[in-house]
Design an enzyme around this catalytic site. Structure first.
Site, PDB file in Angstrom:
ATOM      1  N   ASP A 162      24.471  97.930  -5.524  1.00  0.00           N
ATOM      2  CA  ASP A 162      24.377  96.998  -6.642  1.00  0.00           C
ATOM      3  C   ASP A 162      24.487  97.701  -7.989  1.00  0.00           C
ATOM      4  O   ASP A 162      25.254  97.284  -8.866  1.00  0.00           O
ATOM      5  CB  ASP A 162      23.061  96.224  -6.552  1.00  0.00           C
ATOM      6  CG  ASP A 162      22.846  95.300  -7.739  1.00  0.00           C
ATOM      7  OD1 ASP A 162      23.238  94.134  -7.661  1.00  0.00           O
ATOM      8  OD2 ASP A 162      22.290  95.761  -8.763  1.00  0.00           O
ATOM      9  N   ALA A 190      24.468  91.756  -8.595  1.00  0.00           N
ATOM     10  CA  ALA A 190      25.755  91.940  -7.917  1.00  0.00           C
ATOM     11  C   ALA A 190      25.614  91.655  -6.424  1.00  0.00           C
ATOM     12  O   ALA A 190      26.485  91.037  -5.807  1.00  0.00           O
ATOM     13  CB  ALA A 190      26.285  93.354  -8.142  1.00  0.00           C
ATOM     14  N   ASP A 191      24.508  92.101  -5.831  1.00  0.00           N
ATOM     15  CA  ASP A 191      24.225  91.782  -4.429  1.00  0.00           C
ATOM     16  C   ASP A 191      24.045  90.280  -4.241  1.00  0.00           C
ATOM     17  O   ASP A 191      24.618  89.676  -3.325  1.00  0.00           O
ATOM     18  CB  ASP A 191      22.934  92.483  -3.987  1.00  0.00           C
ATOM     19  CG  ASP A 191      23.162  93.892  -3.486  1.00  0.00           C
ATOM     20  OD1 ASP A 191      24.209  94.143  -2.876  1.00  0.00           O
ATOM     21  OD2 ASP A 191      22.287  94.742  -3.694  1.00  0.00           O
ATOM     22  N   ILE A 192      23.228  89.682  -5.089  1.00  0.00           N
ATOM     23  CA  ILE A 192      22.884  88.271  -4.927  1.00  0.00           C
ATOM     24  C   ILE A 192      24.115  87.389  -5.061  1.00  0.00           C
ATOM     25  O   ILE A 192      24.338  86.464  -4.257  1.00  0.00           O
ATOM     26  CB  ILE A 192      21.807  87.877  -5.954  1.00  0.00           C
ATOM     27  CG1 ILE A 192      20.490  88.603  -5.636  1.00  0.00           C
ATOM     28  CG2 ILE A 192      21.595  86.367  -5.964  1.00  0.00           C
ATOM     29  CD1 ILE A 192      19.456  88.514  -6.732  1.00  0.00           C
ATOM     30  N   GLY A 195      26.369  87.578  -2.095  1.00  0.00           N
ATOM     31  CA  GLY A 195      25.824  86.765  -1.012  1.00  0.00           C
ATOM     32  C   GLY A 195      26.062  85.289  -1.223  1.00  0.00           C
ATOM     33  O   GLY A 195      26.349  84.547  -0.269  1.00  0.00           O
TER      34      GLY A 195
END
Length: 419
Positions: A162, A190-192, A195
């Site tokens: 991230d 960035a991860d969220i 997803g």
């Protein structure tokens, strides 16, 4: 919308627990981007089977402290980080590096509707678990890969983190004070967002598969989703060459930022010229609303360096409570700047049920607290069926239910350290 299972079983409407009831998802994800996707699918009713490493499980189980507390107030083995992205899943502990373990996933894939994974690009193919392998067994399978940089391009083989992606994707260059160092967002956004994009794409592909009987491959790259997330800032560069940071100020709207009051800070978001005129009237500075340099948003954006110091002086003359009451009375966007304690004690957050309690085998009396889902559906609401599982909590249950394994087969798998 009729999402039928790939095994052609009919959905019993009396057992429907969400719009994705009857959908089985194989979850080969770890950390946050992939688990965010599969938790959303689980919240919407899908049966999510999370495959974890034997023993240690998902990496985020060790991202701690803090840990969830037990009945005596002592730390359990479950990190709050893991708990935040893994509800509504059943955990099965399998060593996929062993042929017998990989074969369990292949067998499960014949009965699944979707598979989500976030291994490095190409890593699952060496176990015979790539999309081209599994689509031969189940042509209807929706297969989603979430990686740092996608499956193609010069960075495809790089691992994705991230923090790195926030920097490489431009997000840090527009976050922070103009004269300060670049800043990452306070959560792994960035991860969220990767997803969330994955969750949307999987739902779209499930719809397509339900209509056509054809599965497909989904390639989600965190770099791509971060660039897409640049939104108006990215468009401001493409069309106006705008670079750099503005701190808390808005690049296209003025005033739209925090202001220091007599006793603290508040946010003021004036979205149009009519609101600016009303603000000037209640702030006793009506001359600004007729000044050609400030009368329109276009003018205010171009002359922000002249206007903002004038407004700063005005805001410091009254307290936050007075400003908020007056601004709200004129329907001008405003609000406090809450810390997390204030957020979770906010009556609106509580009224919306944004913290939920779920029974957990290791948590104390009253269960474990989790941040709730923000998705509100009137006919098929989000449900909270499974607390974030312990490692391998459902191994035997799932393998008996999905594959019909016998006691002898379980004994052999255990003796060979496959499960």
């Amino acid at each position: 919308m009729d999402y039928t299972c790939s095994v052609d079983s009919e959905i019993n409407m009396s057992e429907v627990v969400g719009p994705l009831s009857g959908v089985t998802v194989i979850d080969l994800t770890r950390v946050l981007a992939g688990p965010t996707c599969t938790q959303m699918l689980g919240d919407l009713g899908a049966d999510v089977i999370k495959f974890e490493r034997v023993g240690n499980g998902d990496d985020t189980r060790k991202f701690a402290p803090p840990f969830v507390k037990d009945a005596k107030g002592s730390d359990t083995s479950e990190s709050s980080y893991f708990m935040g992205a893994n509800r509504n899943k059943r955990s099965i502990a399998v060593d996929i590096a062993k042929p017998e373990g990989a074969n369990l996933i292949r067998r499960m894939a014949t009965k699944a509707d979707a598979l989500v994974e976030n291994f490095k690009t190409g890593n699952l193919t060496k176990y015979g678990l790539g999309y081209n392998d599994l689509k031969l067994l189940n042509p209807k399978l929706v297969y989603c890969s979430v990686t740092g940089f996608g499956q193609t391009g010069p960075y495809a083989s790089r691992p994705g983190y991230d923090f790195l992606v926030q920097g490489m994707g431009g997000l840090m260059s527009i976050t922070g004070e103009p004269d300060g160092e670049p800043q990452k967002v306070g959560v792994p956004i960035a991860d969220i967002m990767a997803g969330m994009y994955a969750g949307v794409a999987v739902n779209a592909a499930l719809r397509h598969a339900a209509v056509t009987g054809q599965g497909q491959y989904i390639d989600i790259g965190m770099m791509d989703t971060t660039v897409a997330m640049l939104a108006n800032a990215g468009m401001n560069y493409i069309h106006g060459g705008m670079l750099g940071r503005l701190g808390n100020a808005h690049p296209n709207i003025v005033p739209y930022q925090p202001f220091k009051t007599a006793d603290g800070f508040i946010i003021v978001a004036i979205g149009n010229d009519a609101q600016f005129k009303r603000f000037c009237e209640l702030a006793d500075c009506s001359e600004h609303s007729v000044n050609p340099d400030f009368a329109t948003n276009d003018a205010r954006v171009r002359n922000r360096e002249l206007l903002i110091p004038l407004l700063c002086e005005i805001f410091e003359k009254r307290t936050s409570e007075v400003w908020l009451a007056e601004l709200e009375s004129e329907k001008i966007g405003c609000g406090p700047i809450n810390n997390l304690e204030q957020v979770f004690n906010d009556p609106h957050v509580q009224a919306r049920g944004m913290v939920v309690k779920m029974d957990h085998p290791l948590a104390g009396r009253g269960g474990a607290s989790l941040i709730g889902s923000p998705m509100r559906l009137t006919e098929t609401p989000v449900t909270y069926r499974h607390a974030p599982p312990t490692v391998g909590q459902h191994t035997e249950e799932v393998l008996r239910e999905k594959l019909g394994l016998t006691d002898e087969e379980f004994a052999e798998l255990r003796n060979n350290d496959v499960i």
